[in-house]
Design a protein around this motif. Structure first.
Motif, mmCIF file in Angstrom:
data_model
loop_
_atom_site.group_PDB
_atom_site.id
_atom_site.type_symbol
_atom_site.label_atom_id
_atom_site.label_comp_id
_atom_site.label_asym_id
_atom_site.label_seq_id
_atom_site.Cartn_x
_atom_site.Cartn_y
_atom_site.Cartn_z
ATOM 1 N N ALA A 74 0.824 -1.208 0.000
ATOM 2 C CA ALA A 74 0.000 0.000 0.000
ATOM 3 C C ALA A 74 0.864 1.266 0.000
ATOM 4 N N VAL A 75 1.919 1.286 -0.803
ATOM 5 C CA VAL A 75 2.766 2.481 -0.901
ATOM 6 C C VAL A 75 1.895 3.624 -1.440
ATOM 7 N N PRO A 76 1.918 4.783 -0.795
ATOM 8 C CA PRO A 76 1.079 5.895 -1.248
ATOM 9 C C PRO A 76 1.359 6.278 -2.707
ATOM 10 N N ALA A 77 0.292 6.492 -3.459
ATOM 11 C CA ALA A 77 0.425 6.868 -4.869
ATOM 12 C C ALA A 77 1.243 8.148 -5.018
ATOM 13 N N GLU A 78 1.112 9.068 -4.073
ATOM 14 C CA GLU A 78 1.884 10.316 -4.116
ATOM 15 C C GLU A 78 3.386 10.025 -4.038
ATOM 16 N N LEU A 79 3.759 9.018 -3.248
ATOM 17 C CA LEU A 79 5.170 8.660 -3.125
ATOM 18 C C LEU A 79 5.674 7.989 -4.398
ATOM 19 N N THR A 80 4.925 7.036 -4.935
ATOM 20 C CA THR A 80 5.390 6.378 -6.166
ATOM 21 C C THR A 80 5.477 7.384 -7.311
ATOM 22 N N ALA A 81 4.546 8.336 -7.356
ATOM 23 C CA ALA A 81 4.612 9.373 -8.392
ATOM 24 C C ALA A 81 5.868 10.233 -8.213
ATOM 25 N N ALA A 82 6.210 10.573 -6.975
ATOM 26 C CA ALA A 82 7.400 11.384 -6.700
ATOM 27 C C ALA A 82 8.673 10.620 -7.052
ATOM 28 N N ILE A 83 8.692 9.321 -6.758
ATOM 29 C CA ILE A 83 9.857 8.498 -7.086
ATOM 30 C C ILE A 83 10.049 8.458 -8.601
ATOM 31 N N ARG A 84 8.966 8.243 -9.326
ATOM 32 C CA ARG A 84 9.054 8.231 -10.801
ATOM 33 C C ARG A 84 9.473 9.604 -11.337
ATOM 34 N N ALA A 85 8.907 10.678 -10.784
ATOM 35 C CA ALA A 85 9.244 12.031 -11.231
ATOM 36 C C ALA A 85 10.711 12.362 -10.974
ATOM 37 N N ALA A 86 11.305 11.719 -9.960
ATOM 38 C CA ALA A 86 12.712 11.944 -9.634
ATOM 39 C C ALA A 86 13.644 11.107 -10.510
ATOM 40 N N GLY A 87 13.064 10.369 -11.466
ATOM 41 C CA GLY A 87 13.886 9.672 -12.450
ATOM 42 C C GLY A 87 14.031 8.168 -12.280
ATOM 43 N N VAL A 88 13.204 7.539 -11.442
ATOM 44 C CA VAL A 88 13.285 6.089 -11.260
ATOM 45 C C VAL A 88 12.419 5.391 -12.300
ATOM 46 N N ASN A 89 13.021 4.453 -13.013
ATOM 47 C CA ASN A 89 12.285 3.647 -13.991
ATOM 48 C C ASN A 89 11.737 2.381 -13.354
ATOM 49 N N SER A 90 12.485 1.807 -12.417
ATOM 50 C CA SER A 90 12.013 0.616 -11.706
ATOM 51 C C SER A 90 12.730 0.515 -10.364
ATOM 52 N N TRP A 91 12.062 -0.140 -9.408
ATOM 53 C CA TRP A 91 12.628 -0.367 -8.084
ATOM 54 C C TRP A 91 12.033 -1.674 -7.589
ATOM 55 N N THR A 92 12.868 -2.655 -7.375
ATOM 56 C CA THR A 92 12.435 -3.963 -6.896
ATOM 57 C C THR A 92 13.141 -4.251 -5.572
ATOM 58 N N ILE A 93 12.404 -4.832 -4.629
ATOM 59 C CA ILE A 93 12.973 -5.223 -3.339
ATOM 60 C C ILE A 93 12.748 -6.725 -3.167
ATOM 61 N N TRP A 94 13.837 -7.451 -2.870
ATOM 62 C CA TRP A 94 13.755 -8.869 -2.548
ATOM 63 C C TRP A 94 14.044 -9.031 -1.063
ATOM 64 N N ARG A 95 13.442 -10.060 -0.452
ATOM 65 C CA ARG A 95 13.684 -10.338 0.962
ATOM 66 C C ARG A 95 14.160 -11.770 1.130
ATOM 67 N N SER A 96 15.228 -11.940 1.902
ATOM 68 C CA SER A 96 15.717 -13.251 2.315
ATOM 69 C C SER A 96 15.829 -13.194 3.831
ATOM 70 N N GLY A 97 14.894 -13.820 4.526
ATOM 71 C CA GLY A 97 14.832 -13.670 5.978
ATOM 72 C C GLY A 97 14.570 -12.212 6.303
ATOM 73 N N CYS A 98 15.487 -11.598 7.023
ATOM 74 C CA CYS A 98 15.360 -10.171 7.369
ATOM 75 C C CYS A 98 16.120 -9.262 6.416
ATOM 76 N N GLU A 99 16.927 -9.862 5.546
ATOM 77 C CA GLU A 99 17.761 -9.072 4.635
ATOM 78 C C GLU A 99 16.951 -8.626 3.429
ATOM 79 N N LEU A 100 17.048 -7.344 3.103
ATOM 80 C CA LEU A 100 16.329 -6.762 1.967
ATOM 81 C C LEU A 100 17.345 -6.274 0.944
ATOM 82 N N PHE A 101 17.120 -6.632 -0.292
ATOM 83 C CA PHE A 101 18.004 -6.221 -1.372
ATOM 84 C C PHE A 101 17.181 -5.467 -2.399
ATOM 85 N N HIS A 102 17.617 -4.266 -2.721
ATOM 86 C CA HIS A 102 16.899 -3.374 -3.625
ATOM 87 C C HIS A 102 17.692 -3.244 -4.924
#
Length: 103
Positions: free
Chosen positions: A23-51
């Motif tokens: 449920a990431v706020p639409a305003e935040l995803t719009a700001a991330i895209r406007a700042a030049g992000v084409n894609s952002w993926t996060i993987w989780r292994s246990g507690c470790e997060l890799f972006h």
């Protein structure tokens, strides 16, 4: 450019972290895209997060989002859930993981 990052979610907050990302706020995803992000993926292994981010300019992205109210609120929320957080400060642009091998 591609940037890989490592963060860590608190073991007792994994479900909350994943629910927040459904449920990431639409305003935040719009700001991330406007700042030049084409894609952002996060993987989780246990507690470790890799972006993995694909963006035009990571330092510019951080600069544009650092003080944006919707991102400040999101980072405060994430700060409650993470042991290792994403650095939006001045040193954050150097926080990317170093590539060791690529095919």
């Amino acid at each position: 450019m591609r940037i890989a990052l490592h963060t860590r979610v608190r073991a007792d907050r994994i479900e909350e972290y994943e629910a927040a990302h459904r449920a990431v706020p639409a305003e935040l995803t719009a700001a991330i895209r406007a700042a030049g992000v084409n894609s952002w993926t996060i993987w989780r292994s246990g507690c470790e997060l890799f972006h993995l981010l694909e963006c035009e300019d990571y330092a510019r992205l951080l600069g544009e989002l650092e003080r944006l109210p919707v991102n400040v609120a999101w980072q405060a929320r994430m700060g409650e859930l993470l042991d290792v957080a994403h650095d939006y400060g001045e040193g954050g642009a150097a926080a990317g993981l170093r590539a060791v091998w690529e095919l």
